[in-house]
Write a protein that holds these residues in place. Structure first.
Motif, PDB file in Angstrom:
ATOM      1  N   VAL A 166       0.851  -1.181   0.000  1.00  0.00           N
ATOM      2  CA  VAL A 166       0.000   0.000   0.000  1.00  0.00           C
ATOM      3  C   VAL A 166       0.889   1.233   0.000  1.00  0.00           C
ATOM      4  O   VAL A 166       1.985   1.234   0.552  1.00  0.00           O
ATOM      5  CB  VAL A 166      -0.968   0.038   1.209  1.00  0.00           C
ATOM      6  CG1 VAL A 166      -2.004  -1.052   1.106  1.00  0.00           C
ATOM      7  CG2 VAL A 166      -0.210  -0.073   2.520  1.00  0.00           C
ATOM      8  N   GLY A 167       0.410   2.268  -0.629  1.00  0.00           N
ATOM      9  CA  GLY A 167       1.153   3.517  -0.688  1.00  0.00           C
ATOM     10  C   GLY A 167       0.811   4.246  -1.960  1.00  0.00           C
ATOM     11  O   GLY A 167      -0.039   3.825  -2.733  1.00  0.00           O
ATOM     12  N   GLU A 168       1.458   5.356  -2.164  1.00  0.00           N
ATOM     13  CA  GLU A 168       1.222   6.148  -3.357  1.00  0.00           C
ATOM     14  C   GLU A 168       2.537   6.331  -4.095  1.00  0.00           C
ATOM     15  O   GLU A 168       3.595   6.472  -3.487  1.00  0.00           O
ATOM     16  CB  GLU A 168       0.666   7.516  -2.981  1.00  0.00           C
ATOM     17  CG  GLU A 168      -0.732   7.445  -2.412  1.00  0.00           C
ATOM     18  CD  GLU A 168      -1.307   8.815  -2.148  1.00  0.00           C
ATOM     19  OE1 GLU A 168      -0.874   9.794  -2.792  1.00  0.00           O
ATOM     20  OE2 GLU A 168      -2.187   8.904  -1.286  1.00  0.00           O
ATOM     21  N   ILE A 169       2.428   6.344  -5.410  1.00  0.00           N
ATOM     22  CA  ILE A 169       3.600   6.578  -6.246  1.00  0.00           C
ATOM     23  C   ILE A 169       4.044   8.020  -6.033  1.00  0.00           C
ATOM     24  O   ILE A 169       3.245   8.945  -6.082  1.00  0.00           O
ATOM     25  CB  ILE A 169       3.272   6.322  -7.732  1.00  0.00           C
ATOM     26  CG1 ILE A 169       2.869   4.862  -7.945  1.00  0.00           C
ATOM     27  CG2 ILE A 169       4.443   6.689  -8.630  1.00  0.00           C
ATOM     28  CD1 ILE A 169       3.958   3.862  -7.680  1.00  0.00           C
ATOM     29  N   LYS A 170       5.311   8.182  -5.799  1.00  0.00           N
ATOM     30  CA  LYS A 170       5.864   9.526  -5.600  1.00  0.00           C
ATOM     31  C   LYS A 170       6.147  10.179  -6.946  1.00  0.00           C
ATOM     32  O   LYS A 170       6.140   9.524  -7.983  1.00  0.00           O
ATOM     33  CB  LYS A 170       7.180   9.421  -4.825  1.00  0.00           C
ATOM     34  CG  LYS A 170       7.025   8.922  -3.425  1.00  0.00           C
ATOM     35  CD  LYS A 170       8.377   8.888  -2.759  1.00  0.00           C
ATOM     36  CE  LYS A 170       8.228   8.548  -1.302  1.00  0.00           C
ATOM     37  NZ  LYS A 170       9.448   8.771  -0.573  1.00  0.00           N
ATOM     38  N   ASP A 171       6.419  11.454  -6.902  1.00  0.00           N
ATOM     39  CA  ASP A 171       6.899  12.124  -8.104  1.00  0.00           C
ATOM     40  C   ASP A 171       8.213  11.477  -8.503  1.00  0.00           C
ATOM     41  O   ASP A 171       8.970  10.987  -7.660  1.00  0.00           O
ATOM     42  CB  ASP A 171       7.126  13.615  -7.843  1.00  0.00           C
ATOM     43  CG  ASP A 171       5.819  14.371  -7.727  1.00  0.00           C
ATOM     44  OD1 ASP A 171       4.815  13.896  -8.280  1.00  0.00           O
ATOM     45  OD2 ASP A 171       5.814  15.437  -7.084  1.00  0.00           O
ATOM     46  N   LYS A 172       8.494  11.479  -9.780  1.00  0.00           N
ATOM     47  CA  LYS A 172       9.697  10.822 -10.285  1.00  0.00           C
ATOM     48  C   LYS A 172      10.961  11.328  -9.599  1.00  0.00           C
ATOM     49  O   LYS A 172      11.841  10.560  -9.268  1.00  0.00           O
ATOM     50  CB  LYS A 172       9.799  11.004 -11.798  1.00  0.00           C
ATOM     51  CG  LYS A 172      10.896  10.181 -12.422  1.00  0.00           C
ATOM     52  CD  LYS A 172      10.802  10.204 -13.925  1.00  0.00           C
ATOM     53  CE  LYS A 172      11.823   9.254 -14.514  1.00  0.00           C
ATOM     54  NZ  LYS A 172      11.647   9.085 -15.931  1.00  0.00           N
ATOM     55  N   LYS A 173      11.017  12.616  -9.326  1.00  0.00           N
ATOM     56  CA  LYS A 173      12.207  13.186  -8.697  1.00  0.00           C
ATOM     57  C   LYS A 173      12.412  12.669  -7.269  1.00  0.00           C
ATOM     58  O   LYS A 173      13.527  12.672  -6.766  1.00  0.00           O
ATOM     59  CB  LYS A 173      12.148  14.712  -8.706  1.00  0.00           C
ATOM     60  CG  LYS A 173      11.012  15.304  -7.908  1.00  0.00           C
ATOM     61  CD  LYS A 173      11.031  16.820  -7.976  1.00  0.00           C
ATOM     62  CE  LYS A 173       9.876  17.506  -7.323  1.00  0.00           C
ATOM     63  NZ  LYS A 173       9.310  16.971  -6.149  1.00  0.00           N
ATOM     64  N   ASP A 174      11.334  12.192  -6.628  1.00  0.00           N
ATOM     65  CA  ASP A 174      11.437  11.705  -5.251  1.00  0.00           C
ATOM     66  C   ASP A 174      11.661  10.197  -5.154  1.00  0.00           C
ATOM     67  O   ASP A 174      11.940   9.686  -4.075  1.00  0.00           O
ATOM     68  CB  ASP A 174      10.150  12.067  -4.482  1.00  0.00           C
ATOM     69  CG  ASP A 174       9.960  13.557  -4.346  1.00  0.00           C
ATOM     70  OD1 ASP A 174      10.978  14.274  -4.261  1.00  0.00           O
ATOM     71  OD2 ASP A 174       8.799  14.010  -4.332  1.00  0.00           O
ATOM     72  N   CYS A 175      11.518   9.494  -6.276  1.00  0.00           N
ATOM     73  CA  CYS A 175      11.743   8.051  -6.265  1.00  0.00           C
ATOM     74  C   CYS A 175      13.236   7.767  -6.149  1.00  0.00           C
ATOM     75  O   CYS A 175      14.065   8.460  -6.746  1.00  0.00           O
ATOM     76  CB  CYS A 175      11.210   7.402  -7.550  1.00  0.00           C
ATOM     77  SG  CYS A 175       9.459   7.074  -7.501  1.00  0.00           S
ATOM     78  N   LYS A 176      13.554   6.719  -5.420  1.00  0.00           N
ATOM     79  CA  LYS A 176      14.956   6.385  -5.204  1.00  0.00           C
ATOM     80  C   LYS A 176      15.540   5.547  -6.345  1.00  0.00           C
ATOM     81  O   LYS A 176      16.744   5.506  -6.520  1.00  0.00           O
ATOM     82  CB  LYS A 176      15.099   5.657  -3.874  1.00  0.00           C
ATOM     83  CG  LYS A 176      14.701   6.516  -2.692  1.00  0.00           C
ATOM     84  CD  LYS A 176      14.660   5.724  -1.414  1.00  0.00           C
ATOM     85  CE  LYS A 176      14.088   6.590  -0.305  1.00  0.00           C
ATOM     86  NZ  LYS A 176      13.595   5.808   0.791  1.00  0.00           N
ATOM     87  N   ILE A 177      14.691   4.869  -7.108  1.00  0.00           N
ATOM     88  CA  ILE A 177      15.174   4.029  -8.197  1.00  0.00           C
ATOM     89  C   ILE A 177      14.906   4.690  -9.556  1.00  0.00           C
ATOM     90  O   ILE A 177      15.731   4.636 -10.450  1.00  0.00           O
ATOM     91  CB  ILE A 177      14.522   2.625  -8.145  1.00  0.00           C
ATOM     92  CG1 ILE A 177      14.979   1.887  -6.890  1.00  0.00           C
ATOM     93  CG2 ILE A 177      14.882   1.813  -9.383  1.00  0.00           C
ATOM     94  CD1 ILE A 177      14.383   0.528  -6.706  1.00  0.00           C
ATOM     95  N   CYS A 178      13.759   5.335  -9.698  1.00  0.00           N
ATOM     96  CA  CYS A 178      13.315   5.851 -11.002  1.00  0.00           C
ATOM     97  C   CYS A 178      13.945   7.171 -11.401  1.00  0.00           C
ATOM     98  O   CYS A 178      13.943   7.512 -12.576  1.00  0.00           O
ATOM     99  CB  CYS A 178      11.797   6.053 -11.005  1.00  0.00           C
ATOM    100  SG  CYS A 178      10.888   4.590 -10.592  1.00  0.00           S
TER     101      CYS A 178
END
Length: 179
Positions: A166-178
Protein backbone atom coordinates in the motif's frame (compact mmCIF):
# COMPACT_ATOMS: atom_id res chain seq x y z
CA UNK A 1 -16.09 -25.44 5.73
CA UNK A 2 -16.47 -27.57 2.62
CA UNK A 3 -16.99 -26.19 -0.87
CA UNK A 4 -20.54 -27.55 -0.74
CA UNK A 5 -21.22 -25.58 2.47
CA UNK A 6 -19.69 -22.44 0.95
CA UNK A 7 -21.85 -22.91 -2.15
CA UNK A 8 -25.03 -23.35 -0.11
CA UNK A 9 -24.27 -20.27 1.96
CA UNK A 10 -22.94 -17.79 -0.61
CA UNK A 11 -23.79 -18.91 -4.17
CA UNK A 12 -26.90 -16.73 -4.49
CA UNK A 13 -25.09 -13.61 -3.24
CA UNK A 14 -22.14 -14.22 -5.54
CA UNK A 15 -24.45 -14.87 -8.51
CA UNK A 16 -26.32 -11.59 -7.97
CA UNK A 17 -23.01 -9.77 -7.70
CA UNK A 18 -21.74 -11.28 -10.96
CA UNK A 19 -25.10 -10.67 -12.67
CA UNK A 20 -24.92 -7.00 -11.68
CA UNK A 21 -21.68 -6.77 -13.66
CA UNK A 22 -22.32 -8.86 -16.77
CA UNK A 23 -26.12 -8.44 -17.15
CA UNK A 24 -26.55 -11.81 -18.88
CA UNK A 25 -27.84 -14.76 -16.78
CA UNK A 26 -26.11 -17.48 -18.86
CA UNK A 27 -22.73 -15.74 -18.60
CA UNK A 28 -23.32 -15.08 -14.90
CA UNK A 29 -23.94 -18.80 -14.36
CA UNK A 30 -20.71 -19.66 -16.19
CA UNK A 31 -18.73 -17.13 -14.18
CA UNK A 32 -20.31 -18.38 -10.95
CA UNK A 33 -19.15 -21.90 -11.77
CA UNK A 34 -15.68 -20.63 -12.65
CA UNK A 35 -15.56 -18.69 -9.37
CA UNK A 36 -16.42 -21.76 -7.34
CA UNK A 37 -13.89 -23.89 -9.19
CA UNK A 38 -11.27 -21.38 -8.06
CA UNK A 39 -12.72 -21.41 -4.54
CA UNK A 40 -12.57 -25.19 -4.43
CA UNK A 41 -8.97 -25.37 -5.60
CA UNK A 42 -7.72 -22.50 -3.42
CA UNK A 43 -9.83 -22.74 -0.25
CA UNK A 44 -6.95 -24.21 1.72
CA UNK A 45 -5.03 -20.97 1.17
CA UNK A 46 -7.56 -18.97 3.22
CA UNK A 47 -6.03 -18.59 6.65
CA UNK A 48 -8.81 -16.66 8.39
CA UNK A 49 -12.34 -18.07 8.00
CA UNK A 50 -13.77 -14.75 9.19
CA UNK A 51 -12.66 -13.24 5.87
CA UNK A 52 -14.33 -15.94 3.77
CA UNK A 53 -17.10 -13.74 2.36
CA UNK A 54 -14.79 -10.91 1.26
CA UNK A 55 -12.37 -13.51 -0.18
CA UNK A 56 -15.22 -15.03 -2.20
CA UNK A 57 -16.30 -11.67 -3.58
CA UNK A 58 -12.69 -10.86 -4.49
CA UNK A 59 -12.43 -14.09 -6.47
CA UNK A 60 -15.74 -13.31 -8.18
CA UNK A 61 -14.63 -9.76 -8.99
CA UNK A 62 -11.37 -10.97 -10.53
CA UNK A 63 -13.22 -13.68 -12.46
CA UNK A 64 -15.52 -11.02 -13.94
CA UNK A 65 -12.52 -8.82 -14.77
CA UNK A 66 -10.82 -11.76 -16.50
CA UNK A 67 -14.00 -12.37 -18.50
CA UNK A 68 -14.11 -8.76 -19.69
CA UNK A 69 -10.41 -8.83 -20.55
CA UNK A 70 -10.89 -12.01 -22.56
CA UNK A 71 -13.84 -10.47 -24.38
CA UNK A 72 -11.92 -7.24 -24.87
CA UNK A 73 -15.04 -5.55 -23.58
CA UNK A 74 -14.88 -2.30 -21.70
CA UNK A 75 -17.43 -1.99 -18.94
CA UNK A 76 -19.32 1.26 -19.23
CA UNK A 77 -19.21 3.39 -16.13
CA UNK A 78 -21.88 5.85 -15.13
CA UNK A 79 -20.96 9.47 -15.88
CA UNK A 80 -20.36 10.23 -12.20
CA UNK A 81 -17.68 7.51 -12.01
CA UNK A 82 -15.68 8.59 -15.04
CA UNK A 83 -12.21 9.90 -14.42
CA UNK A 84 -10.76 12.88 -16.24
CA UNK A 85 -9.25 11.18 -19.28
CA UNK A 86 -7.16 14.21 -20.20
CA UNK A 87 -4.97 13.70 -17.15
CA UNK A 88 -1.89 11.61 -17.88
CA UNK A 89 0.37 11.18 -14.89
CA UNK A 90 3.96 12.00 -15.55
CA UNK A 91 5.15 9.11 -13.41
CA UNK A 92 3.24 5.85 -12.82
CA UNK A 93 3.71 2.55 -11.03
CA UNK A 94 4.62 1.08 -14.43
CA UNK A 95 7.62 3.41 -14.57
CA UNK A 96 8.69 2.22 -11.13
CA UNK A 97 8.11 -1.42 -12.04
CA UNK A 98 10.14 -1.05 -15.23
CA UNK A 99 13.02 0.52 -13.30
CA UNK A 100 12.85 -2.07 -10.54
CA UNK A 101 12.88 -4.95 -13.04
CA UNK A 102 15.84 -3.39 -14.86
CA UNK A 103 17.72 -3.19 -11.56
CA UNK A 104 17.22 -6.90 -10.77
CA UNK A 105 20.16 -9.24 -11.20
CA UNK A 106 19.96 -11.03 -14.55
CA UNK A 107 19.47 -14.44 -12.92
CA UNK A 108 16.15 -13.22 -11.42
CA UNK A 109 15.15 -10.78 -14.16
CA UNK A 110 15.16 -13.23 -17.07
CA UNK A 111 13.01 -16.02 -15.56
CA UNK A 112 10.65 -13.45 -14.01
CA UNK A 113 10.25 -11.61 -17.32
CA UNK A 114 9.56 -14.83 -19.24
CA UNK A 115 7.06 -16.02 -16.64
CA UNK A 116 5.17 -12.92 -15.56
CA UNK A 117 5.48 -10.69 -18.61
CA UNK A 118 5.64 -13.18 -21.49
CA UNK A 119 3.36 -15.72 -19.75
CA UNK A 120 5.56 -18.74 -20.41
CA UNK A 121 5.20 -21.89 -18.34
CA UNK A 122 7.97 -22.40 -15.82
CA UNK A 123 8.92 -25.77 -17.32
CA UNK A 124 9.43 -24.12 -20.71
CA UNK A 125 11.51 -21.38 -19.10
CA UNK A 126 13.70 -23.99 -17.42
CA UNK A 127 14.25 -25.70 -20.74
CA UNK A 128 14.97 -22.43 -22.57
CA UNK A 129 17.41 -21.20 -19.93
CA UNK A 130 18.87 -24.68 -19.48
CA UNK A 131 18.22 -24.66 -15.74
CA UNK A 132 16.56 -27.10 -13.37
CA UNK A 133 12.84 -26.44 -12.83
CA UNK A 134 13.22 -25.95 -9.03
CA UNK A 135 15.94 -23.37 -9.74
CA UNK A 136 13.68 -21.44 -12.10
CA UNK A 137 10.79 -21.56 -9.62
CA UNK A 138 12.93 -20.21 -6.80
CA UNK A 139 14.44 -17.49 -9.02
CA UNK A 140 10.96 -16.33 -10.04
CA UNK A 141 9.79 -16.25 -6.43
CA UNK A 142 12.92 -14.40 -5.34
CA UNK A 143 12.49 -11.94 -8.21
CA UNK A 144 8.93 -11.22 -7.10
CA UNK A 145 10.12 -10.59 -3.55
CA UNK A 146 12.79 -8.24 -4.87
CA UNK A 147 10.14 -6.32 -6.82
CA UNK A 148 8.10 -5.94 -3.62
CA UNK A 149 11.19 -4.75 -1.79
CA UNK A 150 11.91 -2.40 -4.69
CA UNK A 151 8.53 -0.70 -4.33
CA UNK A 152 9.08 -0.44 -0.59
CA UNK A 153 12.48 1.16 -1.17
CA UNK A 154 11.68 3.27 -4.25
CA UNK A 155 8.36 4.75 -3.19
CA UNK A 156 8.20 3.97 0.53
CA UNK A 157 5.33 1.51 0.12
CA UNK A 158 4.43 -0.61 3.14
CA UNK A 159 2.63 -3.90 3.60
CA UNK A 160 -0.84 -3.90 5.12
CA UNK A 161 -2.14 -6.59 7.49
CA UNK A 162 -3.06 -8.79 4.52
CA UNK A 163 0.46 -8.60 3.08
CA UNK A 164 -0.47 -6.33 0.16
CA UNK A 165 1.62 -3.33 -0.80
CA UNK A 166 0.00 0.00 0.00
CA UNK A 167 1.15 3.52 -0.69
CA UNK A 168 1.22 6.15 -3.36
CA UNK A 169 3.60 6.58 -6.25
CA UNK A 170 5.86 9.53 -5.60
CA UNK A 171 6.90 12.12 -8.10
CA UNK A 172 9.70 10.82 -10.28
CA UNK A 173 12.21 13.19 -8.70
CA UNK A 174 11.44 11.71 -5.25
CA UNK A 175 11.74 8.05 -6.27
CA UNK A 176 14.96 6.39 -5.20
CA UNK A 177 15.17 4.03 -8.20
CA UNK A 178 13.31 5.85 -11.00
CA UNK A 179 14.83 9.32 -10.75
Amino acid sequence: MTTHDIWNTYADDIKYFILSKVKEPAIADDLLQETFIKVHTKKDMLKNDEKLKSWLFSIARFTVMDYFRAQKTIAKLPENELVDTDFTPEHTEHDCLRSIIKSLPKKYRDPLFLSDIKGMKQADIAQQLQLALPTVKSQIQRGRKLITQGFMYCCDFTRNDSGFLVGEIKDKKDCKICH
